[in-house]
Design a protein around this motif. Structure first.
Motif, PDB file in Angstrom:
ATOM      1  N   HIS A  57      -0.771  -1.322 -10.754  1.00  0.00           N
ATOM      2  CA  HIS A  57      -1.105  -0.239  -9.827  1.00  0.00           C
ATOM      3  C   HIS A  57      -2.614  -0.024  -9.830  1.00  0.00           C
ATOM      4  CE1 HIS A  57      -0.912   4.269  -8.771  1.00  0.00           C
ATOM      5  NE2 HIS A  57      -0.739   3.571  -7.675  1.00  0.00           N
ATOM      6  N   SER A  58      -3.199   0.044  -8.655  1.00  0.00           N
ATOM      7  CA  SER A  58      -4.632   0.326  -8.529  1.00  0.00           C
ATOM      8  C   SER A  58      -4.915   1.781  -8.888  1.00  0.00           C
ATOM      9  CB  SER A  58      -5.101   0.074  -7.093  1.00  0.00           C
ATOM     10  OG  SER A  58      -4.637   1.105  -6.229  1.00  0.00           O
ATOM     11  N   SER A  59      -6.161   2.114  -8.897  1.00  0.00           N
ATOM     12  CA  SER A  59      -6.548   3.523  -8.963  1.00  0.00           C
ATOM     13  C   SER A  59      -6.007   4.222  -7.723  1.00  0.00           C
ATOM     14  CB  SER A  59      -8.073   3.667  -8.964  1.00  0.00           C
ATOM     15  OG  SER A  59      -8.643   3.024 -10.073  1.00  0.00           O
ATOM     16  N   VAL A  60      -5.918   5.533  -7.806  1.00  0.00           N
ATOM     17  CA  VAL A  60      -5.516   6.331  -6.639  1.00  0.00           C
ATOM     18  C   VAL A  60      -6.793   6.877  -6.011  1.00  0.00           C
ATOM     19  CG1 VAL A  60      -4.244   8.366  -5.845  1.00  0.00           C
ATOM     20  CG2 VAL A  60      -3.272   6.891  -7.641  1.00  0.00           C
ATOM     21  N   SER A  78       0.855  -1.190   0.000  1.00  0.00           N
ATOM     22  CA  SER A  78       0.000   0.000   0.000  1.00  0.00           C
ATOM     23  C   SER A  78       0.890   1.239   0.000  1.00  0.00           C
ATOM     24  CB  SER A  78      -0.954   0.011   1.192  1.00  0.00           C
ATOM     25  OG  SER A  78      -0.255   0.185   2.393  1.00  0.00           O
ATOM     26  N   LYS A  88     -12.128   8.141  -5.906  1.00  0.00           N
ATOM     27  CA  LYS A  88     -11.059   8.053  -6.887  1.00  0.00           C
ATOM     28  C   LYS A  88     -10.647   9.453  -7.321  1.00  0.00           C
ATOM     29  CE  LYS A  88     -12.022   3.624  -9.045  1.00  0.00           C
ATOM     30  NZ  LYS A  88     -12.376   2.934 -10.285  1.00  0.00           N
ATOM     31  N   PRO A 104      -8.514  -0.263  -2.848  1.00  0.00           N
ATOM     32  CA  PRO A 104      -7.513  -0.402  -3.913  1.00  0.00           C
ATOM     33  C   PRO A 104      -6.930  -1.815  -3.988  1.00  0.00           C
ATOM     34  CG  PRO A 104      -6.719   1.094  -2.187  1.00  0.00           C
ATOM     35  CD  PRO A 104      -8.138   0.760  -1.865  1.00  0.00           C
ATOM     36  N   TYR A 149      -3.656  10.536  -0.278  1.00  0.00           N
ATOM     37  CA  TYR A 149      -3.761   9.712  -1.470  1.00  0.00           C
ATOM     38  C   TYR A 149      -3.354   8.315  -1.038  1.00  0.00           C
ATOM     39  CZ  TYR A 149      -4.234  13.285  -5.169  1.00  0.00           C
ATOM     40  OH  TYR A 149      -4.661  14.272  -5.997  1.00  0.00           O
ATOM     41  N   SER A 180      -3.156   4.045  -2.589  1.00  0.00           N
ATOM     42  CA  SER A 180      -3.301   3.057  -3.650  1.00  0.00           C
ATOM     43  C   SER A 180      -2.572   1.796  -3.224  1.00  0.00           C
ATOM     44  CB  SER A 180      -2.741   3.584  -4.980  1.00  0.00           C
ATOM     45  OG  SER A 180      -1.342   3.681  -4.928  1.00  0.00           O
TER      46      SER A 180
END
Length: 162
Positions: free
Chosen positions: A34-37, A7, A156, A123, A51, A53
């Motif tokens: 990488h996930s969305s932020v 994370s 998001k 995330p 922030y 992710s």
């Protein structure tokens, strides 16, 4: 190869530090996903929004070396050892899973906050929905679907990966 999930969090100059973290992580883990932020309010203290992710990758790096690497990346990006647990931070990198290993040292695995914080679980569900949590005995997707804490709001944000 070990499957790992890390994370990322920042609430100080967060766009800059997120980019720096991703650039560095991609050097060590070229095939990372990488996930969305997501942006969320600070939890546990009053402070700027974070922030958050999650990145997924594979590594042959031993667990202890990986933990040292993540701490060094934090330090290289302005984090200090004096930072309190609940305080603003330039960069927070937490190893969530190292395969299905369960341990307390050199890191708590799986990380306890996975099931407690939406800013970790949502995330993580994007990049590891089918991953089986070895303690909760459920997939990450199922854990996210059943998560219920209306006090933790996140949304998001637009973020362009480096």
């Amino acid at each position: 190869m070990a499957q790992i999930f890390i994370s990322l969090g920042s609430n100080v100059n967060k766009v800059h530090y997120f980019r720096q973290a991703l650039i560095t992580l991609q050097r060590y883990f070229p095939n990372l996903r990488h996930s969305s932020v997501f942006e969320s309010e600070a939890v546990g203290f009053a402070g700027n929004n974070f922030y958050n992710s999650v990145v997924a990758a594979e590594t042959q790096m031993p667990l202890a070396d990986l933990c040292k690497l993540l701490k060094q990346i934090e330090l290289d990006n302005g984090r200090t050892h004096k930072d309190k647990k609940f305080s603003p931070r330039t960069l927070d990198l937490d190893l969530l899973f190292y395969d299905d290993l369960i341990c307390d040292t050199p890191a708590q695995l799986p990380r306890d906050e996975i099931t407690k914080n939406a800013f970790v679980l949502q995330p993580l569900a994007e990049v590891a929905g089918d991953f089986f949590h070895p303690v909760a005995q459920q997939t990450i997707a199922k854990l996210w679907k059943s998560y219920n804490n209306p006090k933790q709001k996140l949304w998001k944000v637009e973020f362009t990966n480096p």
